[in-house]
Design a protein around this motif. Structure first.
Motif, PDB file in Angstrom:
ATOM      1  N   MET A 165       0.853  -1.171   0.000  1.00 53.77           N
ATOM      2  CA  MET A 165       0.000   0.000   0.000  1.00 53.77           C
ATOM      3  C   MET A 165       0.896   1.231   0.000  1.00 53.77           C
ATOM      4  N   VAL A 166       0.488   2.245  -0.698  1.00 55.59           N
ATOM      5  CA  VAL A 166       1.266   3.475  -0.802  1.00 55.59           C
ATOM      6  C   VAL A 166       0.494   4.585  -0.100  1.00 55.59           C
ATOM      7  N   ASN A 167       1.101   5.182   0.939  1.00 59.20           N
ATOM      8  CA  ASN A 167       0.432   6.300   1.590  1.00 59.20           C
ATOM      9  C   ASN A 167       0.861   7.606   0.931  1.00 59.20           C
ATOM     10  N   THR A 168       0.260   8.691   1.353  1.00 59.58           N
ATOM     11  CA  THR A 168       0.501   9.978   0.703  1.00 59.58           C
ATOM     12  C   THR A 168       1.957  10.411   0.791  1.00 59.58           C
ATOM     13  N   LEU A 169       2.548  10.281   1.968  1.00 60.99           N
ATOM     14  CA  LEU A 169       3.944  10.689   2.124  1.00 60.99           C
ATOM     15  C   LEU A 169       4.848   9.895   1.189  1.00 60.99           C
ATOM     16  N   ARG A 170       4.644   8.586   1.116  1.00 57.76           N
ATOM     17  CA  ARG A 170       5.457   7.746   0.234  1.00 57.76           C
ATOM     18  C   ARG A 170       5.238   8.133  -1.227  1.00 57.76           C
ATOM     19  N   LEU A 171       4.012   8.435  -1.594  1.00 60.14           N
ATOM     20  CA  LEU A 171       3.704   8.841  -2.960  1.00 60.14           C
ATOM     21  C   LEU A 171       4.469  10.109  -3.333  1.00 60.14           C
ATOM     22  N   VAL A 172       4.485  11.090  -2.440  1.00 65.42           N
ATOM     23  CA  VAL A 172       5.201  12.336  -2.711  1.00 65.42           C
ATOM     24  C   VAL A 172       6.705  12.074  -2.789  1.00 65.42           C
ATOM     25  N   GLU A 173       7.229  11.242  -1.885  1.00 58.95           N
ATOM     26  CA  GLU A 173       8.654  10.903  -1.933  1.00 58.95           C
ATOM     27  C   GLU A 173       9.014  10.246  -3.265  1.00 58.95           C
ATOM     28  N   LEU A 174       8.208   9.292  -3.691  1.00 59.35           N
ATOM     29  CA  LEU A 174       8.455   8.617  -4.965  1.00 59.35           C
ATOM     30  C   LEU A 174       8.406   9.607  -6.121  1.00 59.35           C
ATOM     31  N   TRP A 175       7.436  10.490  -6.074  1.00 59.14           N
ATOM     32  CA  TRP A 175       7.286  11.487  -7.124  1.00 59.14           C
ATOM     33  C   TRP A 175       8.555  12.328  -7.255  1.00 59.14           C
ATOM     34  N   HIS A 176       8.990  12.868  -6.130  1.00 59.82           N
ATOM     35  CA  HIS A 176      10.165  13.733  -6.165  1.00 59.82           C
ATOM     36  C   HIS A 176      11.433  12.961  -6.546  1.00 59.82           C
ATOM     37  N   ASP A 177      11.603  11.769  -6.004  1.00 64.10           N
ATOM     38  CA  ASP A 177      12.794  10.966  -6.327  1.00 64.10           C
ATOM     39  C   ASP A 177      12.846  10.627  -7.811  1.00 64.10           C
ATOM     40  N   ARG A 178      11.763  10.116  -8.338  1.00 65.52           N
ATOM     41  CA  ARG A 178      11.746   9.714  -9.742  1.00 65.52           C
ATOM     42  C   ARG A 178      11.874  10.920 -10.668  1.00 65.52           C
ATOM     43  N   ARG A 179      11.242  11.994 -10.303  1.00 63.56           N
ATOM     44  CA  ARG A 179      11.316  13.197 -11.143  1.00 63.56           C
ATOM     45  C   ARG A 179      12.739  13.741 -11.165  1.00 63.56           C
ATOM     46  N   ARG A 180      13.361  13.779 -10.004  1.00 69.09           N
ATOM     47  CA  ARG A 180      14.726  14.296  -9.893  1.00 69.09           C
ATOM     48  C   ARG A 180      15.717  13.374 -10.601  1.00 69.09           C
ATOM     49  N   ASN A 181      15.548  12.068 -10.445  1.00 70.13           N
ATOM     50  CA  ASN A 181      16.526  11.107 -10.955  1.00 70.13           C
ATOM     51  C   ASN A 181      16.337  10.728 -12.421  1.00 70.13           C
ATOM     52  N   THR A 182      15.107  10.761 -12.903  1.00 71.90           N
ATOM     53  CA  THR A 182      14.875  10.274 -14.259  1.00 71.90           C
ATOM     54  C   THR A 182      14.182  11.273 -15.164  1.00 71.90           C
ATOM     55  N   GLY A 183      13.478  12.212 -14.580  1.00 77.16           N
ATOM     56  CA  GLY A 183      12.736  13.165 -15.396  1.00 77.16           C
ATOM     57  C   GLY A 183      11.544  12.524 -16.101  1.00 77.16           C
TER      58      GLY A 183
END
Length: 95
Positions: A1-19
């Motif tokens: 299950m993905v909670n809101t905090l994890r979702l935001v972390e994933l968003w920022h990590d993936r955006r920063r690392n892969t675009g």
């Protein structure tokens, strides 16, 4: 299950690392979250014992059936959106 905090972390990590993620994808997830209250609410007219009797019972059953269908649609939309953001192998929704 993905909670809101994890979702935001994933968003920022993936955006920063892969675009790989655009603001459009994030907006789609945000809009879905904001639509949940409206999409997952059903109202049945009546008083305290609205579900007693043929009409109330029928309306209740129809609302439950409609709500179950909408829950399935919401789950599919979340899963599609989250698959774009999760690292390979993570499961967005546990059923």
């Amino acid at each position: 299950m993905v909670n809101t905090l994890r979702l935001v972390e994933l968003w920022h990590d993936r955006r920063r690392n892969t675009g790989l993620h655009s603001d459009k994808e994030w907006d789609r997830i945000r809009q879905l979250a904001q639509s949940l209250a409206q999409r997952l609410t059903r109202t049945i007219e009546g008083e305290h014992f609205f579900f007693v009797g043929c009409l109330g019972a029928r309306a209740t059953a129809a609302a439950i059936t409609d709500l179950a269908t909408e829950i399935g649609k919401v789950a599919e939309e979340w899963e599609r959106s989250l698959k774009l953001m999760l690292p390979t192998g993570d499961q967005p929704i546990n059923r």
